[in-house]
Motif scaffolding. Structure first.
Motif, PDB file in Angstrom:
ATOM      1  N   UNK A  34       2.121 -12.597  -2.035  1.00  0.00           N
ATOM      2  CA  UNK A  34       0.971 -13.507  -2.101  1.00  0.00           C
ATOM      3  C   UNK A  34       1.096 -14.567  -1.014  1.00  0.00           C
ATOM      4  N   UNK A  35       0.000 -14.820  -0.309  1.00  0.00           N
ATOM      5  CA  UNK A  35       0.043 -15.781   0.788  1.00  0.00           C
ATOM      6  C   UNK A  35      -0.017 -17.223   0.289  1.00  0.00           C
ATOM      7  N   UNK A  36      -0.149 -17.403  -1.020  1.00  0.00           N
ATOM      8  CA  UNK A  36      -0.123 -18.759  -1.569  1.00  0.00           C
ATOM      9  C   UNK A  36       1.309 -19.282  -1.654  1.00  0.00           C
ATOM     10  N   UNK A  37       2.107 -18.724  -2.558  1.00  0.00           N
ATOM     11  CA  UNK A  37       3.494 -19.181  -2.678  1.00  0.00           C
ATOM     12  C   UNK A  37       4.497 -18.042  -2.741  1.00  0.00           C
ATOM     13  N   UNK A  76      -6.769 -13.670  -6.052  1.00  0.00           N
ATOM     14  CA  UNK A  76      -7.197 -12.273  -6.040  1.00  0.00           C
ATOM     15  C   UNK A  76      -7.570 -11.850  -4.626  1.00  0.00           C
ATOM     16  N   UNK A  77      -7.244 -10.589  -4.344  1.00  0.00           N
ATOM     17  CA  UNK A  77      -7.523 -10.029  -3.014  1.00  0.00           C
ATOM     18  C   UNK A  77      -8.200  -8.681  -3.194  1.00  0.00           C
ATOM     19  N   UNK A  78      -9.085  -8.344  -2.283  1.00  0.00           N
ATOM     20  CA  UNK A  78      -9.711  -7.030  -2.287  1.00  0.00           C
ATOM     21  C   UNK A  78      -8.748  -5.971  -1.790  1.00  0.00           C
ATOM     22  N   UNK A 100      -7.359  -6.490   1.464  1.00  0.00           N
ATOM     23  CA  UNK A 100      -6.472  -7.630   1.641  1.00  0.00           C
ATOM     24  C   UNK A 100      -7.162  -8.979   1.714  1.00  0.00           C
ATOM     25  N   UNK A 101      -8.480  -8.959   1.803  1.00  0.00           N
ATOM     26  CA  UNK A 101      -9.211 -10.227   1.942  1.00  0.00           C
ATOM     27  C   UNK A 101      -9.189 -11.030   0.648  1.00  0.00           C
ATOM     28  N   UNK A 121      -5.459 -18.801   0.623  1.00  0.00           N
ATOM     29  CA  UNK A 121      -6.443 -18.936   1.693  1.00  0.00           C
ATOM     30  C   UNK A 121      -6.391 -17.786   2.676  1.00  0.00           C
ATOM     31  N   UNK A 122      -5.211 -17.236   2.855  1.00  0.00           N
ATOM     32  CA  UNK A 122      -5.037 -16.212   3.882  1.00  0.00           C
ATOM     33  C   UNK A 122      -4.958 -14.829   3.254  1.00  0.00           C
ATOM     34  N   UNK A 123      -5.458 -13.828   3.972  1.00  0.00           N
ATOM     35  CA  UNK A 123      -5.451 -12.458   3.447  1.00  0.00           C
ATOM     36  C   UNK A 123      -4.048 -11.879   3.368  1.00  0.00           C
TER      37      UNK A 123
END
Ligand code: FES
Length: 110
Positions: free
Chosen positions: A55-58, A79-81, A84-85, A92-94
């Motif tokens: 996960x690009x969050x933490x 959540x990501x598609x 990856x989006x 915030x980032x894919x």
């Protein structure tokens, strides 16, 4: 997370077998040559999905939700598609994505 894998040659890297993939429709390889990879699909399906599940969050490991066809982070709900989006914050980032293919008995990504 720190990763011990070295940068080998570019190109396709084996991350598992079709047996592992077809068991659940998912193949998680944490220490593959390209790092952490989650491949989603079946060996017979033409549209395999492969992402870095970090996960690009933490940095938690996201999970694939087959019914909703999206990745969901168990930590704070991002959540990501399948591409990856980002579908839902706090990320915030894919997700980083890979191409995936089957060759013989192996699942490969690049
Ligand atoms: Fe994934 Fe926070 S680490 S939403």
């Amino acid at each position: 997370a720190a990763c011990a894998s070295e940068k080998t040659s570019k190109g396709w890297q084996t991350v598992g077998t079709i047996g592992e993939l077809d068991k659940t429709g998912q193949l998680l390889a944490k220490n593959s040559p390209v790092g952490s990879v989650l491949v989603v699909g079946r060996s017979k399906s033409s549209n395999l999905v492969a992402v870095d599940p970090t996960c690009t969050h933490k940095g938690c490991t996201v999970e694939w939700k087959g019914d909703a066809k999206k990745f969901q982070c168990p930590c704070h709900g991002a959540e990501y598609g399948a591409d990856g989006k980002v579908l839902k914050g706090p990320a915030n980032d894919p997700l980083k994505t890979y191409s995936a293919k089957i060759e013989g008995n192996s699942v490969l990504v690049q």
